[in-house]
Design a protein around this motif. Structure first.
Motif, PDB file in Angstrom:
ATOM      1  N   PRO A 130       2.084   4.145  -2.331  1.00 54.96           N
ATOM      2  CA  PRO A 130       1.664   4.662  -3.643  1.00 54.96           C
ATOM      3  C   PRO A 130       2.812   5.141  -4.526  1.00 54.96           C
ATOM      4  O   PRO A 130       2.565   5.729  -5.592  1.00 54.96           O
ATOM      5  N   SER A 168       1.808  -1.180 -10.050  1.00 51.70           N
ATOM      6  CA  SER A 168       1.542   0.207  -9.689  1.00 51.70           C
ATOM      7  C   SER A 168       1.147   0.355  -8.224  1.00 51.70           C
ATOM      8  O   SER A 168       1.298   1.420  -7.648  1.00 51.70           O
ATOM      9  N   PHE A 169       0.626  -0.731  -7.650  1.00 55.08           N
ATOM     10  CA  PHE A 169       0.159  -0.644  -6.264  1.00 55.08           C
ATOM     11  C   PHE A 169      -0.037  -2.046  -5.709  1.00 55.08           C
ATOM     12  O   PHE A 169      -0.695  -2.881  -6.348  1.00 55.08           O
ATOM     13  N   ARG A 195       0.812  -1.228   0.000  1.00 52.70           N
ATOM     14  CA  ARG A 195       0.000   0.000   0.000  1.00 52.70           C
ATOM     15  C   ARG A 195       0.841   1.271   0.000  1.00 52.70           C
ATOM     16  O   ARG A 195       0.405   2.323   0.476  1.00 52.70           O
ATOM     17  N   ILE A 251      -3.782   1.688 -14.114  1.00 55.09           N
ATOM     18  CA  ILE A 251      -4.757   1.049 -13.232  1.00 55.09           C
ATOM     19  C   ILE A 251      -6.168   1.544 -13.535  1.00 55.09           C
ATOM     20  O   ILE A 251      -7.127   0.773 -13.541  1.00 55.09           O
ATOM     21  N   ASN A 287       4.733   3.788  -6.638  1.00 55.75           N
ATOM     22  CA  ASN A 287       4.798   3.286  -8.015  1.00 55.75           C
ATOM     23  C   ASN A 287       3.513   3.505  -8.804  1.00 55.75           C
ATOM     24  O   ASN A 287       3.357   2.951  -9.888  1.00 55.75           O
ATOM     25  N   PHE A 288       2.606   4.316  -8.273  1.00 54.71           N
ATOM     26  CA  PHE A 288       1.303   4.470  -8.919  1.00 54.71           C
ATOM     27  C   PHE A 288       1.434   4.833 -10.392  1.00 54.71           C
ATOM     28  O   PHE A 288       2.250   5.664 -10.779  1.00 54.71           O
ATOM     29  N   HIS A 289       0.594   4.166 -11.209  1.00 49.53           N
ATOM     30  CA  HIS A 289       0.580   4.432 -12.648  1.00 49.53           C
ATOM     31  C   HIS A 289      -0.871   4.516 -13.113  1.00 49.53           C
ATOM     32  O   HIS A 289      -1.732   3.776 -12.650  1.00 49.53           O
ATOM     33  N   TRP A 290      -1.126   5.426 -14.072  1.00 49.75           N
ATOM     34  CA  TRP A 290      -2.488   5.665 -14.540  1.00 49.75           C
ATOM     35  C   TRP A 290      -3.113   4.457 -15.219  1.00 49.75           C
ATOM     36  O   TRP A 290      -4.341   4.396 -15.400  1.00 49.75           O
TER      37      TRP A 290
END
Length: 210
Positions: A22, A89-90, A20, A29, A24-27
């Motif tokens: 964030p 990404s998450f 949990r 998703i 590496n968050f990537h759009w």
């Protein structure tokens, strides 16, 4: 790679720290989530509620297993399966990325390949069990490839494709396909009960560090 390997322990420990996170968050998703929504909307529009219940059941079983895997990690130090932080990404729980979870949310729609007659036998086996075992075998074999990549980690040397096949994927698919044939009220009672159990477990366990 058919079985786990203790040499992957350092990577598994880094994954634990990334749950949990964030960073590496990537759009992408959001695009995957939109495609899942479209899939469900199409099935609901076609009034294919049996398939929706089947997909929801498989997804609910998936989450129960992921919660159990996270609990195992919490108390033993390592999960049975772990996703690498660099591959996603998450990370939702130690063994499931957002992308992987979205895949499982639609995996139950494989029920659309089932024969209409629930009692029909193929090769002497009830078709629900045959299809369930067949898809379980496919996923288990594919997981061998995943464990060979840096994206997915089996740490325990005794954990591998055969146990994944027997203890995980057969319950996923056979359980969902059996729900597919239940009367509507019993379908949604089964799905709703498991969803409530998962929500309760997550509400209790996440604050405790799972």
């Amino acid at each position: 790679m058919l079985f786990g390997d203790w040499s992957f322990a350092p990577e598994a420990e880094r994954a634990i720290a990334a749950v949990r996170d964030p960073a590496n968050f990537h759009w992408s998703i959001l695009t995957l989530f939109a495609l899942v929504l479209i899939t469900y909307c199409n099935e609901i529009k076609e009034k294919n509620f049996k398939a929706v219940a089947c997909a929801a059941m498989l997804y609910s079983i998936h989450w129960l297993y992921e919660i159990a895997n996270a609990v195992i990690c919490h108390f033993t130090g390592y999960a049975l399966w772990t996703v690498s932080p660099e591959s996603t990404s998450f990370i939702l729980l130690i063994g499931v990325s957002a992308e992987l979870s979205l895949m499982f949310s639609v995996a139950g729609f494989t029920c659309k390949l089932l024969p209409e007659d629930k009692n029909k036998k193929i090769l002497g086996i009830n078709n629900r069990w045959l299809f369930g075992i067949g898809f379980a075998a496919f996923c288990s074999i594919f997981e061998i490839f995943l464990a060979w990549t840096p994206a997915f980690i089996w740490v325990y040397p005794w954990w591998g494709a055969l146990l994944v096949f027997i203890t995980t994927y057969i319950p996923f698919f056979v359980g969902a396909y059996l729900v597919y044939d239940l009367p509507p009220k019993k379908q949604w009672t089964a799905v709703g009960t498991l969803v409530c159990i998962n929500i309760l477990l997550l509400a209790v366990l996440i604050p405790l560090g799972i």
